[in-house]
Structure formats: structure tokens, C-alpha cells
Design a protein around this motif. Sequence first.
Motif, mmCIF file in Angstrom:
data_model
loop_
_atom_site.group_PDB
_atom_site.id
_atom_site.type_symbol
_atom_site.label_atom_id
_atom_site.label_comp_id
_atom_site.label_asym_id
_atom_site.label_seq_id
_atom_site.Cartn_x
_atom_site.Cartn_y
_atom_site.Cartn_z
ATOM 1 N N VAL A 269 0.855 -1.197 0.000
ATOM 2 C CA VAL A 269 0.000 0.000 0.000
ATOM 3 C C VAL A 269 0.887 1.242 0.000
ATOM 4 N N TYR A 270 0.896 1.942 -1.111
ATOM 5 C CA TYR A 270 1.722 3.147 -1.239
ATOM 6 C C TYR A 270 0.899 4.410 -1.019
ATOM 7 N N ASP A 271 1.602 5.454 -0.660
ATOM 8 C CA ASP A 271 1.002 6.785 -0.567
ATOM 9 C C ASP A 271 1.251 7.471 -1.915
ATOM 10 N N LEU A 272 0.212 7.509 -2.738
ATOM 11 C CA LEU A 272 0.353 8.009 -4.112
ATOM 12 C C LEU A 272 -0.680 9.102 -4.388
ATOM 13 N N PRO A 273 -0.527 10.279 -3.782
ATOM 14 C CA PRO A 273 -1.549 11.318 -3.984
ATOM 15 C C PRO A 273 -1.691 11.722 -5.442
ATOM 16 N N GLN A 274 -0.629 11.540 -6.230
ATOM 17 C CA GLN A 274 -0.706 11.912 -7.655
ATOM 18 C C GLN A 274 -1.736 11.090 -8.423
ATOM 19 N N TYR A 275 -2.136 9.943 -7.851
ATOM 20 C CA TYR A 275 -3.193 9.142 -8.487
ATOM 21 C C TYR A 275 -4.525 9.311 -7.757
ATOM 22 N N ASN A 276 -4.610 10.367 -6.970
ATOM 23 C CA ASN A 276 -5.824 10.639 -6.179
ATOM 24 C C ASN A 276 -6.184 9.491 -5.246
ATOM 25 N N LEU A 277 -5.188 8.814 -4.741
ATOM 26 C CA LEU A 277 -5.457 7.743 -3.786
ATOM 27 C C LEU A 277 -5.296 8.331 -2.380
ATOM 28 N N VAL A 278 -6.231 8.005 -1.508
ATOM 29 C CA VAL A 278 -6.170 8.583 -0.158
ATOM 30 C C VAL A 278 -5.521 7.560 0.779
ATOM 31 N N PHE A 279 -4.251 7.789 1.069
ATOM 32 C CA PHE A 279 -3.467 6.866 1.890
ATOM 33 C C PHE A 279 -4.116 6.688 3.270
ATOM 34 N N ALA A 280 -4.607 7.795 3.813
ATOM 35 C CA ALA A 280 -5.204 7.750 5.160
ATOM 36 C C ALA A 280 -6.446 6.863 5.202
ATOM 37 N N GLU A 281 -7.000 6.557 4.034
ATOM 38 C CA GLU A 281 -8.120 5.595 3.992
ATOM 39 C C GLU A 281 -7.639 4.218 3.568
ATOM 40 N N ASN A 282 -6.796 4.207 2.546
ATOM 41 C CA ASN A 282 -6.367 2.908 1.997
ATOM 42 C C ASN A 282 -5.535 2.084 2.982
ATOM 43 N N LEU A 283 -4.632 2.759 3.685
ATOM 44 C CA LEU A 283 -3.742 2.005 4.571
ATOM 45 C C LEU A 283 -4.515 1.347 5.719
#
Length: 382
Positions: A269-283
Motif C-alpha cells: 500500500v503506497y502513498d500516491l496522492p498523484q493518483y488521487n489515492l487517499v493513503f489515510a483511507e487505503n492504509l
Amino acid sequence: MRIHNSLFMIAVAIATISCSNNTKNNSEKTVPIYTVDSNATYETKSLLYNLRETSKKGVMFGHDDALVYGIGWEYKDKPGNCDVYNVVNDYPAVFNWDLGYLEVDSVQNLDSVDFTLYREQIIRAHKMGGVNTISWHARNPVTDGIAWDTAGNVVARILPGGDTYPRYRTWLEKIGVFMNSLVDETGKPIPVIFRPYHEHTGSWFWWGEALCSDEEYVALWRSTVSFLRDTMNVHNLLYAYSPNLYWSKDEYMKKYPGDEWVDILGCDVYDLPQYNLVFAENLPRCLNILKEVATEKNKVYALTETGRSEIPEANWWTEAMFKHVKNSGVAYLVVWRNRHMTHYYAPYPGQISADDFVKFYNDSASLFLKDIPNMYSVESVK
Ligand code: BMA
């Protein structure tokens, strides 16, 4: 603690008595834990046992290619260097390496590191007391492209009976030979966590979600394990399963090879804000699902890859990442390589997140090399 220790010694004694007849490996001693390879060496079984033990105390920190290059240096110019060490005066507890290109007899892996240096450094990491994990960005055996070349309906064609199976078998042989060549100075095999066919819930590698059926992925996994274990006699491996992002337990389990084929459950699980992924939710979501599955199955589990490229947030370690990980029960987390100034995942001295990395280091829930016990014996477990 003492009671736990005595119970453990009794368990070891019982296991030793009850398993003594089927102890086929080079050790008389047995370890009370299930491994995919029942003939895994004592040290390999001990590693899995100790990963479970240490996960009760904290999360081991890992870094990819930590000893072979970093920001502004290469091993050949600065042997012995390590970015993480330069920030916290301690080494990672876990070291990831990648065998991509070994399959085509390349002198260097896909990231331009000589395999001879790789072998040396894996041995060194083990001698220092660290844990080695190995991933494999295998090239595409149908098209001869890279791992990210998804053409060719590859998985179906490399399964036993498929037209590319004979070729793929020679690739697996090379992996087996390399794994068997990892021995310590006394000739004992060095335990390794092998993590093939990772991030298969995405479709960027030829073994990804859209590129094969569930049955084909499972068959690929099982035939790989069987080939290494039963044909190549590789007995120093623990097998780790590591999907990329998932939103449900069903999705996590969709291509699961089976309890008897997996030692460690993981997720990338990466923190990839450039792909509009929300790390604080995904992780937290992925870790919660992972924990639920692993608890049901009584398996060790880990955050097999994570990270934020270039770590631009000064408090990333404690605020964005570790607060979600520290109480999750994972045995370890691994961040990816420090290749160059626009592709790195661990700090170097002066990097904007270095102070926060020190804070993360000083958290008693993070375990670096100095914090971990002998991972290769259960005799001293307390
Ligand atoms: C990826 C990137 C690639 C690299 C691969 C294997 O995530 O770092 O540049 O080749 O991992 O290490």
C-alpha cells in the motif's frame, strides 16, 4: 513472561518428541509452527516463529536495496554505506532485494546491481542478524519484454502443459539455484522470505488481475512453490502473498493460493496522492482486512511494501504512515529503494523527513536491527 517461556519450552519439548520421526532436514531440532515447506530448515521455521513473536512487540522496519546504493552513492564507491544508517545509526531489520533479470542470465538485476554483489550483501545482511526478503520482477517469458509488459496471455502459457512452460521452468531453475546459493559461512542455508507475483490485484504486471483467471494465478503460485521445494530442493524459503490495494476481504482472497501454500500474508500500500489515492483511507482499510484474514488463519502478516516517493511531508513517518501501522500487528513494513532524487522512499541525512524518521526510530514500536533478537533460533525466545 516467565510463564510464557516455560509454556513455550514445554511446547517445544512436545513438538520435538511428536515430530522427531518426520524431521527430514539437516536439523534435529523442530519448531512448533506450520510452514508451507515441511522440510524447511530449522532456521527458516525459526524465522517464521520469531516474526510472530516480534510482531507482539513492534514492527520491523525494512528497506529495499538498502546496502547497495542510495542517494548520491553506489556500493562500488562507498562499500558499507547505507542511507538509513546515516540517519539513525542503525540498520533496517529487514532487507528487500529483487531478482528481476536473473531469469535471463543477466549479470545485473533490473535495477543495475550485479548479482554477485547482491548475493554478498544478502549474506552480509543475514550475518548482521537481519531478515532478507526477495521479490521477483520477472521479465515476460512470452514476449521477452519487462515485467510490466502484459501482452501474451502469459500465465496460461507458462503453467505445466503450456507451450512456454519448458522455458519458464528454466527460469524457475535459476531462481532455485540462486536461493540454494545463499549460505552462511558454515554452509547453512540462509532463510529468505520469497514474495513472487506481487501486487496481482492490479493489472500492471503480466501476472496481474486482468491478465489471468483466478485458477491460473493459483496454479502458477502452487506450481512455483512445488517446483522450488520439491524439484529444486530449496528449503530456505518462506512464501509471502502480497496483493496491492483491495476494498474487501473477498477481493483480498480472490486469488489466494490456499493456507497450505502461503506462510506470510502481506499487502503493498503506497502513498500516491498523484493518483488521487487517499493513503489515510487505503492504509487502515487494507491493514484491517489483512489483520482479520491473518487472525482467522493464524498467519504472520506484514506490510510488504509501502512508501511515499521523495517523502515531501516532514512528518510522513509518524503522522501519515506509522500511526496506522504501529498497532496493526504486522511483523514488518518495507519501503522501496533510494534510486535517485526523484525516486526514493527512505530519508538520507538532511532530507526533509529525517527528523521525523528519527522520531519513528525512537518509537519503541518500531524495530530496527539493534532491536531484534536472534531470528534464526527458538532456543532463546523469551
Ligand atoms: C519499482 C521501481 C522500478 C524498479 C522495480 C524493482 O517499483 O522502483 O524502478 O525497477 O520497482 O525494484
